[in-house]
Structure formats: C-alpha cells, structure tokens
Design a protein around this motif. Structure first.
Motif, PDB file in Angstrom:
ATOM      1  N   ARG A 162      86.210 -90.721 -29.839  1.00 42.17           N
ATOM      2  CA  ARG A 162      84.999 -90.034 -30.327  1.00 42.17           C
ATOM      3  C   ARG A 162      84.219 -90.920 -31.284  1.00 42.17           C
ATOM      4  O   ARG A 162      82.979 -91.012 -31.200  1.00 42.17           O
ATOM      5  CB  ARG A 162      85.356 -88.723 -31.035  1.00 42.17           C
ATOM      6  N   GLY A 163      84.917 -91.549 -32.213  1.00 43.53           N
ATOM      7  CA  GLY A 163      84.227 -92.409 -33.173  1.00 43.53           C
ATOM      8  C   GLY A 163      83.550 -93.583 -32.506  1.00 43.53           C
ATOM      9  O   GLY A 163      82.407 -93.940 -32.831  1.00 43.53           O
ATOM     10  N   PHE A 164      84.234 -94.186 -31.567  1.00 43.99           N
ATOM     11  CA  PHE A 164      83.672 -95.307 -30.825  1.00 43.99           C
ATOM     12  C   PHE A 164      82.470 -94.862 -30.006  1.00 43.99           C
ATOM     13  O   PHE A 164      81.407 -95.494 -30.030  1.00 43.99           O
ATOM     14  CB  PHE A 164      84.753 -95.889 -29.925  1.00 43.99           C
ATOM     15  N   ALA A 165      82.627 -93.748 -29.278  1.00 41.00           N
ATOM     16  CA  ALA A 165      81.555 -93.272 -28.415  1.00 41.00           C
ATOM     17  C   ALA A 165      80.279 -92.977 -29.194  1.00 41.00           C
ATOM     18  O   ALA A 165      79.186 -93.383 -28.790  1.00 41.00           O
ATOM     19  CB  ALA A 165      82.010 -92.018 -27.660  1.00 41.00           C
ATOM     20  N   HIS A 166      80.401 -92.269 -30.298  1.00 35.28           N
ATOM     21  CA  HIS A 166      79.198 -91.901 -31.042  1.00 35.28           C
ATOM     22  C   HIS A 166      78.572 -93.107 -31.741  1.00 35.28           C
ATOM     23  O   HIS A 166      77.347 -93.156 -31.925  1.00 35.28           O
ATOM     24  CB  HIS A 166      79.515 -90.797 -32.045  1.00 35.28           C
ATOM     25  N   SER A 167      79.391 -94.079 -32.095  1.00 37.77           N
ATOM     26  CA  SER A 167      78.824 -95.305 -32.670  1.00 37.77           C
ATOM     27  C   SER A 167      78.121 -96.133 -31.602  1.00 37.77           C
ATOM     28  O   SER A 167      77.055 -96.711 -31.852  1.00 37.77           O
ATOM     29  CB  SER A 167      79.936 -96.119 -33.345  1.00 37.77           C
ATOM     30  N   VAL A 168      78.695 -96.175 -30.400  1.00 42.77           N
ATOM     31  CA  VAL A 168      78.010 -96.824 -29.280  1.00 42.77           C
ATOM     32  C   VAL A 168      76.716 -96.089 -28.961  1.00 42.77           C
ATOM     33  O   VAL A 168      75.687 -96.712 -28.643  1.00 42.77           O
ATOM     34  CB  VAL A 168      78.932 -96.879 -28.045  1.00 42.77           C
ATOM     35  N   GLU A 169      76.755 -94.767 -29.066  1.00 45.70           N
ATOM     36  CA  GLU A 169      75.549 -93.965 -28.840  1.00 45.70           C
ATOM     37  C   GLU A 169      74.427 -94.392 -29.778  1.00 45.70           C
ATOM     38  O   GLU A 169      73.267 -94.540 -29.362  1.00 45.70           O
ATOM     39  CB  GLU A 169      75.883 -92.492 -29.049  1.00 45.70           C
ATOM     40  N   ALA A 170      74.768 -94.603 -31.044  1.00 47.15           N
ATOM     41  CA  ALA A 170      73.758 -95.020 -32.019  1.00 47.15           C
ATOM     42  C   ALA A 170      73.245 -96.422 -31.720  1.00 47.15           C
ATOM     43  O   ALA A 170      72.061 -96.729 -31.929  1.00 47.15           O
ATOM     44  CB  ALA A 170      74.355 -94.972 -33.427  1.00 47.15           C
ATOM     45  N   GLN A 171      74.119 -97.266 -31.214  1.00 41.14           N
ATOM     46  CA  GLN A 171      73.738 -98.644 -30.919  1.00 41.14           C
ATOM     47  C   GLN A 171      72.977 -98.765 -29.603  1.00 41.14           C
ATOM     48  O   GLN A 171      71.987 -99.491 -29.508  1.00 41.14           O
ATOM     49  CB  GLN A 171      75.006 -99.505 -30.876  1.00 41.14           C
ATOM     50  N   ALA A 172      73.457 -98.066 -28.566  1.00 39.56           N
ATOM     51  CA  ALA A 172      72.897 -98.247 -27.229  1.00 39.56           C
ATOM     52  C   ALA A 172      71.799 -97.258 -26.884  1.00 39.56           C
ATOM     53  O   ALA A 172      71.064 -97.470 -25.919  1.00 39.56           O
ATOM     54  CB  ALA A 172      74.011 -98.150 -26.188  1.00 39.56           C
ATOM     55  N   GLY A 173      71.686 -96.175 -27.649  1.00 37.12           N
ATOM     56  CA  GLY A 173      70.637 -95.201 -27.384  1.00 37.12           C
ATOM     57  C   GLY A 173      69.241 -95.810 -27.357  1.00 37.12           C
ATOM     58  O   GLY A 173      68.458 -95.538 -26.432  1.00 37.12           O
ATOM     59  N   PRO A 174      68.886 -96.645 -28.339  1.00 39.43           N
ATOM     60  CA  PRO A 174      67.568 -97.276 -28.315  1.00 39.43           C
ATOM     61  C   PRO A 174      67.357 -98.194 -27.109  1.00 39.43           C
ATOM     62  O   PRO A 174      66.222 -98.525 -26.768  1.00 39.43           O
ATOM     63  CB  PRO A 174      67.543 -98.078 -29.622  1.00 39.43           C
ATOM     64  N   GLU A 175      68.471 -98.596 -26.459  1.00 42.36           N
ATOM     65  CA  GLU A 175      68.376 -99.424 -25.254  1.00 42.36           C
ATOM     66  C   GLU A 175      68.302 -98.581 -23.991  1.00 42.36           C
ATOM     67  O   GLU A 175      68.343 -99.110 -22.875  1.00 42.36           O
ATOM     68  CB  GLU A 175      69.593-100.358 -25.177  1.00 42.36           C
ATOM     69  N   GLY A 176      68.249 -97.250 -24.152  1.00 45.38           N
ATOM     70  CA  GLY A 176      68.065 -96.371 -23.005  1.00 45.38           C
ATOM     71  C   GLY A 176      69.323 -95.773 -22.426  1.00 45.38           C
ATOM     72  O   GLY A 176      69.270 -95.121 -21.379  1.00 45.38           O
ATOM     73  N   VAL A 177      70.465 -95.957 -23.084  1.00 47.83           N
ATOM     74  CA  VAL A 177      71.729 -95.455 -22.556  1.00 47.83           C
ATOM     75  C   VAL A 177      72.066 -94.101 -23.175  1.00 47.83           C
ATOM     76  O   VAL A 177      72.061 -93.952 -24.399  1.00 47.83           O
ATOM     77  CB  VAL A 177      72.881 -96.445 -22.838  1.00 47.83           C
ATOM     78  N   GLY A 178      72.356 -93.124 -22.331  1.00 44.96           N
ATOM     79  CA  GLY A 178      72.845 -91.840 -22.814  1.00 44.96           C
ATOM     80  C   GLY A 178      74.357 -91.883 -22.955  1.00 44.96           C
ATOM     81  O   GLY A 178      75.048 -92.401 -22.084  1.00 44.96           O
ATOM     82  N   VAL A 179      74.856 -91.332 -24.058  1.00 48.89           N
ATOM     83  CA  VAL A 179      76.304 -91.362 -24.312  1.00 48.89           C
ATOM     84  C   VAL A 179      76.786 -89.947 -24.620  1.00 48.89           C
ATOM     85  O   VAL A 179      76.228 -89.266 -25.487  1.00 48.89           O
ATOM     86  CB  VAL A 179      76.653 -92.303 -25.480  1.00 48.89           C
ATOM     87  N   THR A 180      77.833 -89.539 -23.923  1.00 51.37           N
ATOM     88  CA  THR A 180      78.360 -88.183 -24.058  1.00 51.37           C
ATOM     89  C   THR A 180      79.869 -88.227 -24.205  1.00 51.37           C
ATOM     90  O   THR A 180      80.540 -89.030 -23.549  1.00 51.37           O
ATOM     91  CB  THR A 180      78.023 -87.336 -22.814  1.00 51.37           C
ATOM     92  N   VAL A 181      80.401 -87.335 -25.049  1.00 52.40           N
ATOM     93  CA  VAL A 181      81.843 -87.111 -25.122  1.00 52.40           C
ATOM     94  C   VAL A 181      82.123 -85.695 -24.639  1.00 52.40           C
ATOM     95  O   VAL A 181      81.514 -84.740 -25.126  1.00 52.40           O
ATOM     96  CB  VAL A 181      82.384 -87.281 -26.560  1.00 52.40           C
ATOM     97  N   VAL A 182      83.031 -85.578 -23.666  1.00 56.18           N
ATOM     98  CA  VAL A 182      83.449 -84.272 -23.171  1.00 56.18           C
ATOM     99  C   VAL A 182      84.869 -84.028 -23.654  1.00 56.18           C
ATOM    100  O   VAL A 182      85.772 -84.827 -23.389  1.00 56.18           O
ATOM    101  CB  VAL A 182      83.393 -84.206 -21.635  1.00 56.18           C
ATOM    102  N   ASN A 183      85.064 -82.916 -24.383  1.00 52.53           N
ATOM    103  CA  ASN A 183      86.349 -82.619 -25.017  1.00 52.53           C
ATOM    104  C   ASN A 183      87.007 -81.402 -24.384  1.00 52.53           C
ATOM    105  O   ASN A 183      86.647 -80.275 -24.683  1.00 52.53           O
ATOM    106  CB  ASN A 183      86.149 -82.344 -26.515  1.00 52.53           C
ATOM    107  N   PRO A 184      87.994 -81.609 -23.525  1.00 52.48           N
ATOM    108  CA  PRO A 184      88.759 -80.470 -23.012  1.00 52.48           C
ATOM    109  C   PRO A 184      89.922 -80.127 -23.946  1.00 52.48           C
ATOM    110  O   PRO A 184      90.324 -80.940 -24.775  1.00 52.48           O
ATOM    111  CB  PRO A 184      89.315 -80.987 -21.682  1.00 52.48           C
ATOM    112  N   THR A 185      90.465 -78.926 -23.771  1.00 51.59           N
ATOM    113  CA  THR A 185      91.791 -78.650 -24.307  1.00 51.59           C
ATOM    114  C   THR A 185      92.761 -78.807 -23.142  1.00 51.59           C
ATOM    115  O   THR A 185      92.666 -79.748 -22.383  1.00 51.59           O
ATOM    116  CB  THR A 185      91.884 -77.250 -24.940  1.00 51.59           C
ATOM    117  N   GLU A 186      93.681 -77.872 -22.972  1.00 54.90           N
ATOM    118  CA  GLU A 186      94.602 -77.978 -21.848  1.00 54.90           C
ATOM    119  C   GLU A 186      93.856 -77.798 -20.529  1.00 54.90           C
ATOM    120  O   GLU A 186      93.027 -76.910 -20.390  1.00 54.90           O
ATOM    121  CB  GLU A 186      95.709 -76.909 -21.957  1.00 54.90           C
ATOM    122  N   VAL A 187      94.159 -78.659 -19.580  1.00 59.57           N
ATOM    123  CA  VAL A 187      93.576 -78.594 -18.245  1.00 59.57           C
ATOM    124  C   VAL A 187      94.731 -78.632 -17.244  1.00 59.57           C
ATOM    125  O   VAL A 187      95.673 -79.416 -17.415  1.00 59.57           O
ATOM    126  CB  VAL A 187      92.621 -79.778 -17.988  1.00 59.57           C
TER     127      VAL A 187
END
Length: 243
Positions: A162-187
């Motif tokens: 999560r920390g990596f993804a959201h930091s990449v989101e802040a870095q890559a968002g201005p370059e046009g990349v959408g970043v999402t984290v999907v959090n399941p519980t038990e599947v």
C-alpha cells in the motif's frame, strides 16, 4: 476507457483472483498476458479465455522473485502486444505463524514475492504505462490496513504494498498513470489462512468474497481513462463484527 484490445498483464494468473481477473479482463475485450510459474496451468486458462471470449492471449511463465524473468516478461508482452495498458500486481504468498516460530525461509519467501516481485514488475512496466496512460493495479489486503496478529510478516508485506503503491501514484500520476490498490479480506481461493487451511477449504460459498468479486473491482479500476480509483476495499459484510 474501453478495454477492447487493450494489453493487460496479470501476475499470479494461474488460480484464484488472478485467474478470475484474467477472465474478467478478457470478457471486456482485453488482450491478456498471463504470468505465473505453472506453464501448464496458464496454457489451460489461456485456451479457455480464447474459446470463451475470442481474445488474444500470451502465456509467459514467470517467477516474480526473479528480476531477470520479470524484465523478460515485460519485454515479451511489449514485443507481442505493442505496449502495456494495464498491469495487475496480483502474485502473492502467505505463510502463517508467530514471529518467534517463523522459519527464515518462509520469511524470505514472503518478502521476495510480495515485496521484491511487486517492485520488479512495477519498475519494468512503468515506462510503458506512462506511454499508454495506463493503469497500474495492486492487489493489497485487509492485512495491509489493520494489525494481523496471526501473520505479522505477511501483514507487513501488504502494508509495504500500500505504501509503495500510493507513493508511486504520487510520482507517476502526473505522467498519466492511474494507480489503484484493491484490498480484499478472505477470498475463497487456494490461498492459505492463518491455520494452514486454504480459504476454499475453510469457507462455504457465500460466507466470504469470491475471486470474481475482486476481479470485478480490478476491472473497474482498469477501465478508468482520466481518473484514478485510489483504493477499493472488498470486505465480507460481517468483517468488523469481531473488532
């Protein structure tokens, strides 16, 4: 964004959430590259996708813990599909146990898969996602948001995701990349629980989330053209009863 003819990669595609995601993407017309260690299983899934959805597929046996193998995966997909529009970082590994009893081999296996593997795939794919204004999706976990006393190391890897993804989101968002984290519980998949039994063995249909529900969330995020779906939590409805 229509996913018709878009090029998508799914890691950990040989079962569970990854397999369901491959089907969900293909049902929307995406070309799907399937990555995991089991070539026979991937080939069977690819044939099923082509039969049911009429899409182009690509099987690339890959151990995400192997940096060179991940680089080769990305290069093969770009050469075959002409680029990358969606990367789903789904490959993951869980090993339960108290910290005092956890074997070093189990610790390293989780770190190598859930941390290094995610980093390798993200690093290799990002330039291509920037070119396509694509979407980068991470499969996180409830364990990456709340303490998981039965599995602290696995939880720590998902907090890292999560920390990596959201930091990449802040870095890559201005370059046009959408970043999402999907959090399941038990599947209900072959993925193991804290007691060593898989969730498919522990739960009956309807008791917890199904892989297809997580796949639907991933496809929703993958279909965004201008916006970013920051985070999606998919929890069984009674999850917070115990809190």
């Amino acid at each position: 964004m229509s996913l018709e003819d878009r090029a998508a990669i799914v890691t950990g595609a040989s079962s569970g959430i990854g397999e369901a995601t491959a089907h969900a993407l293909a049902s929307e017309g995406a070309r799907v590259a399937l990555a995991a260690r089991s070539e026979d299983r991937l080939a069977s899934i690819a044939a099923d996708l082509e039969t049911k959805h009429g899409v182009e597929t690509l099987v690339v046996p890959t151990d995400v813990r192997d940096e060179d193998a991940v680089e080769a995966l990305i290069e093969t997909v770009v050469e075959t599909f002409g680029g990358i529009d969606v990367l789903v970082n789904n490959a993951g590994l869980g090993r339960g146990g108290d910290v005092a009893d956890l074997a070093t081999a189990d610790y390293r296996a989780m770190m190598d898969t859930n941390v290094d593997g995610v980093f390798f795939a993200t690093r290799a794919a990002l330039p291509h996602l920037q070119e396509s204004d694509g979407n980068l999706i991470f499969v996180g976990s409830f364990a990456g948001q709340y303490p998981r006393p039965g599995n602290p190391v696995y939880a720590a890897t998902k907090w890292w995701v999560r920390g990596f993804a959201h930091s990449v989101e802040a870095q890559a968002g201005p370059e046009g990349v959408g970043v999402t984290v999907v959090n399941p519980t038990e599947v209900r998949t072959e993925f193991g629980g804290d007691d060593g039994a898989s969730f498919a063995e522990r739960f009956e249909p309807g008791e917890v989330s199904e892989p297809e529900e997580i796949a639907d969330a991933i496809v929703f995020a993958a279909g965004q053209e201008h916006s970013t779906v920051h985070e999606i939590d998919v929890y069984r409805r009674d999850k917070f009863e115990e809190w």
